[in-house]
Design a protein around this motif. Structure first.
Motif, mmCIF file in Angstrom:
data_model
loop_
_atom_site.group_PDB
_atom_site.id
_atom_site.type_symbol
_atom_site.label_atom_id
_atom_site.label_comp_id
_atom_site.label_asym_id
_atom_site.label_seq_id
_atom_site.Cartn_x
_atom_site.Cartn_y
_atom_site.Cartn_z
ATOM 1 N N ALA B 13 37.924 47.053 38.843
ATOM 2 C CA ALA B 13 36.732 46.306 38.441
ATOM 3 C C ALA B 13 35.544 46.596 39.349
ATOM 4 C CB ALA B 13 37.038 44.809 38.432
ATOM 5 N N GLY B 14 35.829 47.215 40.503
ATOM 6 C CA GLY B 14 34.755 47.505 41.445
ATOM 7 C C GLY B 14 34.211 46.252 42.117
ATOM 8 N N VAL B 15 35.111 45.304 42.359
ATOM 9 C CA VAL B 15 34.706 44.080 43.069
ATOM 10 C C VAL B 15 35.683 43.833 44.212
ATOM 11 C CG1 VAL B 15 33.730 43.057 40.958
ATOM 12 C CG2 VAL B 15 36.113 42.558 41.610
ATOM 13 N N SER B 16 35.394 42.814 45.032
ATOM 14 C CA SER B 16 36.287 42.502 46.152
ATOM 15 C C SER B 16 37.511 41.738 45.641
ATOM 16 C CB SER B 16 35.556 41.646 47.180
ATOM 17 O OG SER B 16 35.371 40.342 46.657
ATOM 18 N N PRO B 17 38.632 41.838 46.385
ATOM 19 C CA PRO B 17 39.816 41.043 46.002
ATOM 20 C C PRO B 17 39.487 39.547 45.920
ATOM 21 C CG PRO B 17 40.406 42.673 47.661
ATOM 22 C CD PRO B 17 38.913 42.736 47.525
ATOM 23 N N ARG B 18 38.588 39.071 46.796
ATOM 24 C CA ARG B 18 38.234 37.659 46.764
ATOM 25 C C ARG B 18 37.603 37.279 45.420
ATOM 26 N NH1 ARG B 18 37.438 33.244 49.779
ATOM 27 N NH2 ARG B 18 38.384 34.299 51.536
ATOM 28 N N VAL B 20 38.166 38.749 42.529
ATOM 29 C CA VAL B 20 39.255 38.689 41.544
ATOM 30 C C VAL B 20 39.972 37.349 41.664
ATOM 31 C CG1 VAL B 20 41.427 39.704 40.758
ATOM 32 C CG2 VAL B 20 39.574 41.189 41.572
ATOM 33 N N SER B 21 40.252 36.974 42.903
ATOM 34 C CA SER B 21 40.943 35.714 43.157
ATOM 35 C C SER B 21 40.136 34.537 42.593
ATOM 36 C CB SER B 21 41.158 35.573 44.661
ATOM 37 O OG SER B 21 41.649 34.298 44.966
ATOM 38 N N ASN B 22 38.822 34.584 42.783
ATOM 39 C CA ASN B 22 37.972 33.509 42.261
ATOM 40 C C ASN B 22 38.036 33.430 40.738
ATOM 41 O OD1 ASN B 22 37.130 32.579 44.738
ATOM 42 N ND2 ASN B 22 35.266 33.830 44.781
ATOM 43 N N VAL B 23 38.018 34.585 40.103
ATOM 44 C CA VAL B 23 38.095 34.601 38.635
ATOM 45 C C VAL B 23 39.447 34.048 38.185
ATOM 46 C CG1 VAL B 23 38.214 36.097 36.589
ATOM 47 C CG2 VAL B 23 36.471 36.517 38.354
ATOM 48 N N VAL B 24 40.483 34.557 38.841
ATOM 49 C CA VAL B 24 41.850 34.199 38.454
ATOM 50 C C VAL B 24 42.115 32.705 38.627
ATOM 51 C CG1 VAL B 24 44.217 34.375 39.321
ATOM 52 C CG2 VAL B 24 42.948 36.444 38.689
ATOM 53 N N ASN B 25 41.586 32.162 39.719
ATOM 54 C CA ASN B 25 41.859 30.760 40.003
ATOM 55 C C ASN B 25 40.801 29.825 39.442
ATOM 56 O OD1 ASN B 25 44.296 31.026 41.577
ATOM 57 N ND2 ASN B 25 42.997 32.093 43.044
ATOM 58 N N GLY B 26 39.712 30.417 38.941
ATOM 59 C CA GLY B 26 38.634 29.585 38.434
ATOM 60 C C GLY B 26 38.042 28.715 39.528
ATOM 61 N N TYR B 27 38.156 29.137 40.785
ATOM 62 C CA TYR B 27 37.713 28.282 41.883
ATOM 63 C C TYR B 27 36.205 28.261 42.081
ATOM 64 C CZ TYR B 27 42.377 27.384 43.630
ATOM 65 O OH TYR B 27 43.663 26.961 43.770
ATOM 66 N N VAL B 38 36.118 41.765 35.572
ATOM 67 C CA VAL B 38 37.430 41.455 36.154
ATOM 68 C C VAL B 38 38.447 41.230 35.046
ATOM 69 C CG1 VAL B 38 38.727 39.778 37.520
ATOM 70 C CG2 VAL B 38 36.459 40.541 38.293
ATOM 71 N N GLU B 39 38.036 40.479 34.019
ATOM 72 C CA GLU B 39 38.990 40.187 32.942
ATOM 73 C C GLU B 39 39.397 41.455 32.193
ATOM 74 O OE1 GLU B 39 37.133 36.946 30.826
ATOM 75 O OE2 GLU B 39 38.022 35.454 32.178
ATOM 76 N N ARG B 40 38.446 42.385 32.051
ATOM 77 C CA ARG B 40 38.766 43.644 31.394
ATOM 78 C C ARG B 40 39.802 44.418 32.211
ATOM 79 N NH1 ARG B 40 34.000 46.369 31.311
ATOM 80 N NH2 ARG B 40 32.986 44.567 30.369
ATOM 81 N N ALA B 41 39.584 44.429 33.547
ATOM 82 C CA ALA B 41 40.524 45.134 34.431
ATOM 83 C C ALA B 41 41.905 44.479 34.391
ATOM 84 C CB ALA B 41 39.973 45.156 35.858
ATOM 85 N N ILE B 42 41.919 43.151 34.366
ATOM 86 C CA ILE B 42 43.197 42.411 34.298
ATOM 87 C C ILE B 42 43.952 42.783 33.028
ATOM 88 C CG2 ILE B 42 44.148 40.101 33.845
ATOM 89 C CD1 ILE B 42 42.113 39.007 35.893
ATOM 90 N N ALA B 43 43.213 42.815 31.901
ATOM 91 C CA ALA B 43 43.841 43.128 30.612
ATOM 92 C C ALA B 43 44.356 44.560 30.619
ATOM 93 C CB ALA B 43 42.837 42.917 29.484
#
Lengths: 342, 342
Positions: B13-18, B20-27, B38-43
């Motif tokens: 996704a070309g972003v930081s792991p943090r 991704v973590s924020n997207v994943v956790n919705g924090y 990020v969601e495209r990369a996850i899929a």
């Protein structure tokens, strides 16, 4: 020092590892004497069961989550009285999450980033999420949806026929001779899908009785609660041509409307007849008792739990189905008056 | 094939792991564009965040559980309206468990075998467990207890002064001239500890006003609900010497009692004055509106959350404290009548 295991506890207590597991998880009936032996061994060894590790291994937590917009809406509280015992009977504990109808919160709960591994499945009553939003979700989350959405083929949906139920409610008001019937609770698209089905029924009843719809009598409210019901009713009573009956989109709205009518020194149903929706306990005890649409909540709860547990147990995807519970009209004092009340 | 990690998603996704973590956790708030990337990369990678594994590593789930006896008791539903936003503000999601006041279920929840690792802490309103039972619990579970128990020094307790509040309620009935005051809601020891404090206040008010207590006017009920209130009131009205006022141990009991009075064609407060307890919304809209004791629910909720989060964050045991919220008497139509209502 290596960590104490369940086997160590079993050995010291002189019981099987399964018995220790039963005591630790509270899953099965264990005699007091055995429980005491196991607990003494646990205390002596300082054993700490690791629930997360167990769930990680089995992929199951034994918990299902029920997601509702508002816990202070009696309809949901009463529905939970059916869901909780039905789930417990099948070995699941129920936890409840309140979303406040917040679209982001609802989306997180069903999204890929959900905390879903804490639950084996979800019974979900969406409010903020539209029908389309529901399709953007974790496809592996066992999901049963309640209320006024429909299945997209990947989850189950359980509800009543809201249009038919609303038609019944408004037809009842026509049948007792009312001619100027207002509706309180309409909400705009897209979040107002539930409300719009009720407005559809309101229109259908007018068509059935050959009466034109006065659009100015359809009142929108932000929520289906008492405060919004009272405010909307007060505005209707301020008009030069107030209605002689009101279809309220929930019993809470009806309770607020009756309060506003009483505050003006007017009477229900003599001056304004009121019918609600949901058949919450409140309406069976209030003065007057509130006529309403009674959804079969026990059936909704049982169907939702049965479908969810079936989904959880199935190793392969289960096609989504539409399940419909019954509803019936309950006529009470708020439309029939005290003398002839049923 | 090795399992896809969060790092793989971040790289694609070309972003930081943090992020991704924020997207994943919705924090955290993430822009729509970033979320989409990020969601495209996850899929694309088929990435599956493992919440259990994360919790296992950090020892935290970000969830607190609120345990109540009944979700269809509006007092608890309203209290949750304070607890949920207060907890969310501090970064915790709230899940709710209903115990039905079942002693075994309550015991499991706070016992060593609890599923507690799914939660970082618990706000607990016990009903089946006695004061003594509370001491037999997992000592490492961060715990705040609500209601009519007291702290044993290892957990915090938040409540109002039930004896003083009940004394205020019954004193109000004496002060409007009533002389034959019944009480509905007493419960026997040991599970009836809450009820017994209210009965203590009922007796204290009689002492204050120099009136003897007629023990036959203290009515026990199984629960604090509408059905039990209506049944007890009907029995009181059947007596040769019915009371001229009733102190009901909850607003639900009061609602049931008023219903029973109306069913006899009698009036509130003219024939029987009624005061409840809890100040639930129902009592502000009913006919008549219900006089009551108003506990400061917002304060109870805030104190409970603050103490719990403090316990969760503390690496060492925190001594238990007793916290007391304010209460006040709210006089409405069920004691003052319509004309002079406040």
């Amino acid at each position: 020092m290596r960590q104490t295991t369940l086997r160590d506890v079993a050995e010291l207590a002189g019981v099987s590892p399964r018995t220790v597991s039963n005591v630790v998880n509270g899953y099965a009936r264990v005699t007091d004497a055995t429980r005491e032996k196991v607990e003494r061994a646990i205390a002596q060894l300082g054993y700490r069961p690791n629930v997360l590790a167990r769930n990680l291994a089995t992929g199951r937590s034994g918990q299902i989550v029920v997601v509702v917009p508002y816990l202070d809406t009696p309809y949901f509280a009463e529905l939970l009285q059916g869901i909780i015992p039905a789930a417990r009977k099948l070995g699941y504990n129920v936890l409840v999450d309140q979303t406040d109808g917040d679209r982001d919160h609802e989306g997180e709960l069903i999204g890929r980033g959900s905390r879903r591994f804490l639950f084996d499945g979800m019974i979900f009553s969406p409010l903020g999420l539209s029908q389309e939003d529901l399709s953007v979700r974790d496809p592996d989350l066992p999901l049963v949806v309640l209320g006024e959405r429909s299945s997209d083929g990947t989850f189950d949906h359980v509800g009543i026929d809201d249009v038919a139920a609303s038609t019944d409610a408004v037809s009842h008001l026509f049948s007792i001779g009312r001619r100027r019937i207002a509706a309180i609770g309409d909400q705009p698209y897209p979040t107002g899908e539930a409300a719009q089905l009720r407005t559809q029924g309101y229109r259908a009843a007018h068509a059935l009785f050959g009466r034109p719809v006065d659009e100015s009598l359809i009142i929108s409210t932000a929520r289906f609660n008492r405060a919004d019901g009272a405010t909307a009713m007060a505005a209707l009573l301020d008009r030069a041509d107030p209605p002689d009956a009101v279809f309220c989109y929930s019993d809470l709205v009806a309770s607020g409307a009756i309060h506003a009518i009483h505050q003006r020194g007017l009477r229900v149903p003599e001056d304004v007849a009121i019918i609600g929706y949901d058949d919450i306990e409140d309406g069976r005890y209030s003065s007057p008792t509130i006529s309403t649409i009674q959804p079969d909540k026990k059936a909704i709860a049982q169907m939702a739990v049965d479908r969810l547990v079936k989904r959880i147990a199935s190793p392969s995807p289960v096609p989504g189905v539409e399940l419909r519970a019954e509803h019936r009209l309950i006529a009470r004092e708020s439309t029939l008056g005290v003398a002839t009340s049923s």
